[in-house]
Structure formats: C-alpha cells, structure tokens
Design a protein around this motif. Sequence first.
Motif, PDB file in Angstrom:
ATOM      1  N   PRO A 149       0.945  -0.911   0.172  1.00  0.00           N
ATOM      2  CA  PRO A 149      -0.128   0.020  -0.116  1.00  0.00           C
ATOM      3  C   PRO A 149       0.793   1.663   0.269  1.00  0.00           C
ATOM      4  N   ALA A 150       0.652   2.009  -0.360  1.00  0.00           N
ATOM      5  CA  ALA A 150       1.527   3.580  -0.849  1.00  0.00           C
ATOM      6  C   ALA A 150       1.421   4.064   1.207  1.00  0.00           C
ATOM      7  N   ALA A 151       0.469   4.056   1.378  1.00  0.00           N
ATOM      8  CA  ALA A 151       0.109   4.845   2.788  1.00  0.00           C
ATOM      9  C   ALA A 151       0.906   4.370   3.703  1.00  0.00           C
ATOM     10  N   ALA A 152       2.117   2.646   3.243  1.00  0.00           N
ATOM     11  CA  ALA A 152       2.588   2.096   4.433  1.00  0.00           C
ATOM     12  C   ALA A 152       3.620   2.454   3.912  1.00  0.00           C
ATOM     13  N   MET A 153       4.094   2.558   2.505  1.00  0.00           N
ATOM     14  CA  MET A 153       5.469   3.526   2.073  1.00  0.00           C
ATOM     15  C   MET A 153       5.637   4.468   2.381  1.00  0.00           C
ATOM     16  N   GLN A 154       4.470   5.365   2.375  1.00  0.00           N
ATOM     17  CA  GLN A 154       5.079   6.860   2.773  1.00  0.00           C
ATOM     18  C   GLN A 154       5.326   7.231   4.553  1.00  0.00           C
ATOM     19  N   GLU A 155       4.791   5.383   5.340  1.00  0.00           N
ATOM     20  CA  GLU A 155       4.646   5.620   6.435  1.00  0.00           C
ATOM     21  C   GLU A 155       6.698   5.741   6.926  1.00  0.00           C
ATOM     22  N   TRP A 156       7.037   4.869   5.791  1.00  0.00           N
ATOM     23  CA  TRP A 156       8.928   4.774   5.943  1.00  0.00           C
ATOM     24  C   TRP A 156       9.239   6.291   5.340  1.00  0.00           C
ATOM     25  N   ASP A 184       8.540  13.205   6.592  1.00  0.00           N
ATOM     26  CA  ASP A 184       7.700  14.883   6.456  1.00  0.00           C
ATOM     27  C   ASP A 184       8.780  15.254   5.076  1.00  0.00           C
ATOM     28  N   GLU A 185      10.039  15.763   5.733  1.00  0.00           N
ATOM     29  CA  GLU A 185      11.035  16.735   4.972  1.00  0.00           C
ATOM     30  C   GLU A 185      11.247  15.672   3.890  1.00  0.00           C
ATOM     31  N   TYR A 186      10.668  14.711   3.613  1.00  0.00           N
ATOM     32  CA  TYR A 186      11.286  14.017   2.443  1.00  0.00           C
ATOM     33  C   TYR A 186      10.569  13.858   1.227  1.00  0.00           C
ATOM     34  N   ALA A 187       8.614  13.950   1.733  1.00  0.00           N
ATOM     35  CA  ALA A 187       7.706  13.238   1.054  1.00  0.00           C
ATOM     36  C   ALA A 187       7.676  13.730  -0.333  1.00  0.00           C
ATOM     37  N   SER A 188       8.453  14.995  -0.574  1.00  0.00           N
ATOM     38  CA  SER A 188       8.277  15.167  -2.543  1.00  0.00           C
ATOM     39  C   SER A 188       9.308  14.800  -3.137  1.00  0.00           C
ATOM     40  N   LYS A 189      10.243  14.530  -2.199  1.00  0.00           N
ATOM     41  CA  LYS A 189      12.076  13.512  -3.346  1.00  0.00           C
ATOM     42  C   LYS A 189      11.595  11.847  -3.552  1.00  0.00           C
ATOM     43  N   HIS A 190       9.786  11.626  -2.472  1.00  0.00           N
ATOM     44  CA  HIS A 190       9.900   9.655  -2.629  1.00  0.00           C
ATOM     45  C   HIS A 190       8.691   9.874  -3.729  1.00  0.00           C
ATOM     46  N   LYS A 191       7.732  11.298  -3.468  1.00  0.00           N
ATOM     47  CA  LYS A 191       7.126  11.266  -4.500  1.00  0.00           C
ATOM     48  C   LYS A 191       7.793  11.311  -5.966  1.00  0.00           C
ATOM     49  N   VAL A 192       8.712  11.502  -5.998  1.00  0.00           N
ATOM     50  CA  VAL A 192       9.094  11.842  -7.428  1.00  0.00           C
ATOM     51  C   VAL A 192       9.906  10.701  -7.606  1.00  0.00           C
ATOM     52  N   ALA A 193      10.374   9.569  -6.726  1.00  0.00           N
ATOM     53  CA  ALA A 193      11.139   8.402  -6.509  1.00  0.00           C
ATOM     54  C   ALA A 193      10.411   7.186  -7.440  1.00  0.00           C
ATOM     55  N   ILE A 194       9.179   7.242  -6.296  1.00  0.00           N
ATOM     56  CA  ILE A 194       8.142   6.966  -7.346  1.00  0.00           C
ATOM     57  C   ILE A 194       7.622   6.771  -8.618  1.00  0.00           C
ATOM     58  N   ASP A 195       7.377   8.002  -8.962  1.00  0.00           N
ATOM     59  CA  ASP A 195       7.078   8.608  -9.661  1.00  0.00           C
ATOM     60  C   ASP A 195       8.082   8.147 -11.168  1.00  0.00           C
ATOM     61  N   ARG A 196       9.385   7.820 -10.832  1.00  0.00           N
ATOM     62  CA  ARG A 196      10.309   7.424 -12.108  1.00  0.00           C
ATOM     63  C   ARG A 196      10.611   5.604 -11.555  1.00  0.00           C
ATOM     64  N   LEU A 197      10.182   5.131 -10.637  1.00  0.00           N
ATOM     65  CA  LEU A 197      10.294   4.065 -10.952  1.00  0.00           C
ATOM     66  C   LEU A 197       8.870   3.280 -11.119  1.00  0.00           C
ATOM     67  N   LEU A 198       7.754   3.848 -11.455  1.00  0.00           N
ATOM     68  CA  LEU A 198       6.592   3.445 -12.686  1.00  0.00           C
ATOM     69  C   LEU A 198       6.963   4.025 -13.913  1.00  0.00           C
ATOM     70  N   GLN A 199       7.475   5.095 -14.190  1.00  0.00           N
ATOM     71  CA  GLN A 199       7.935   5.464 -15.310  1.00  0.00           C
ATOM     72  C   GLN A 199       9.171   4.130 -16.018  1.00  0.00           C
ATOM     73  N   LEU A 200       9.668   3.926 -15.038  1.00  0.00           N
ATOM     74  CA  LEU A 200      10.804   2.558 -16.229  1.00  0.00           C
ATOM     75  C   LEU A 200      10.203   1.937 -15.632  1.00  0.00           C
ATOM     76  N   ARG A 201       9.002   2.066 -14.977  1.00  0.00           N
ATOM     77  CA  ARG A 201       8.335   0.694 -15.598  1.00  0.00           C
ATOM     78  C   ARG A 201       8.594  -0.771 -14.254  1.00  0.00           C
TER      79      ARG A 201
END
Length: 114
Positions: A9-16, A19-36
């Motif tokens: 679950p994305a919510a569980a991953m967000q707990e890892w 807060d100060e790195y939430a935007s970088k986490h989102k960018v990383a997830i987006d890149r992993l999705l783009q790279l499939r």
Amino acid sequence: MLYVSAPMPAAAMQEWVLDEYASKHKVAIDRLLQLRVFVEVRDRRKEVSYKMNNKFQANMQKYLVSGGCLPREPLPFSVTGRLPTLVELENYALDQWECFLLQLINSSQVEKGT
C-alpha cells in the motif's frame, strides 16, 4: 519489496519516509513507475498500492543470488548470420579512414561513399 509478492500500500510506504523528504519520495515513486520497475495497483476501495514488476523482480533476485553475473542468452542465428566478420569490419574501417583523409586534403581521387 524484492521478496514481497503482494502489492505494498502507498500509505504504508509513505510511513517509511520523513515528512521533509515526502516530495523526493513521490518523485522516486513516479520515476520507478515510468521505468516500469513498479506497477500501480488499485484495490476495490480505490486505494493505491505498488507492486514490483514481476520480470524485474525475478531478474534482480537472480542477480543478487548469483553474485552479480546473469547468464546471457545466446544470440539467434538470424542475428549472428548477418554480422560482419572482423576482417570485413577492419577493411570497411580502413576504407572509411582513407576516404576521410583524402577529403581532408581535398583530393580529386575521393569517391563518394554510399
């Protein structure tokens, strides 16, 4: 997630993430999705989860277990049959180099390459 077969679950991953790195986490997830590498999965409640791409996951597991060297599949004959030999490559390179040098000195002996 390398050895987890169920979607995470994305919510569980967000707990890892702090807060100060939430935007970088989102960018990383987006890149992993783009790279499939990750595949987005939505359940009945429309909640987002992420699962590692099955092929990527299997290959990464093999890579880690075998010590860093995956065996390569041999090229089919339909590909290797068309490859030039080393002699042909060397002759072609020498011809191209000769043509280049003649163009540099503006020789009239230069033939137009195909």
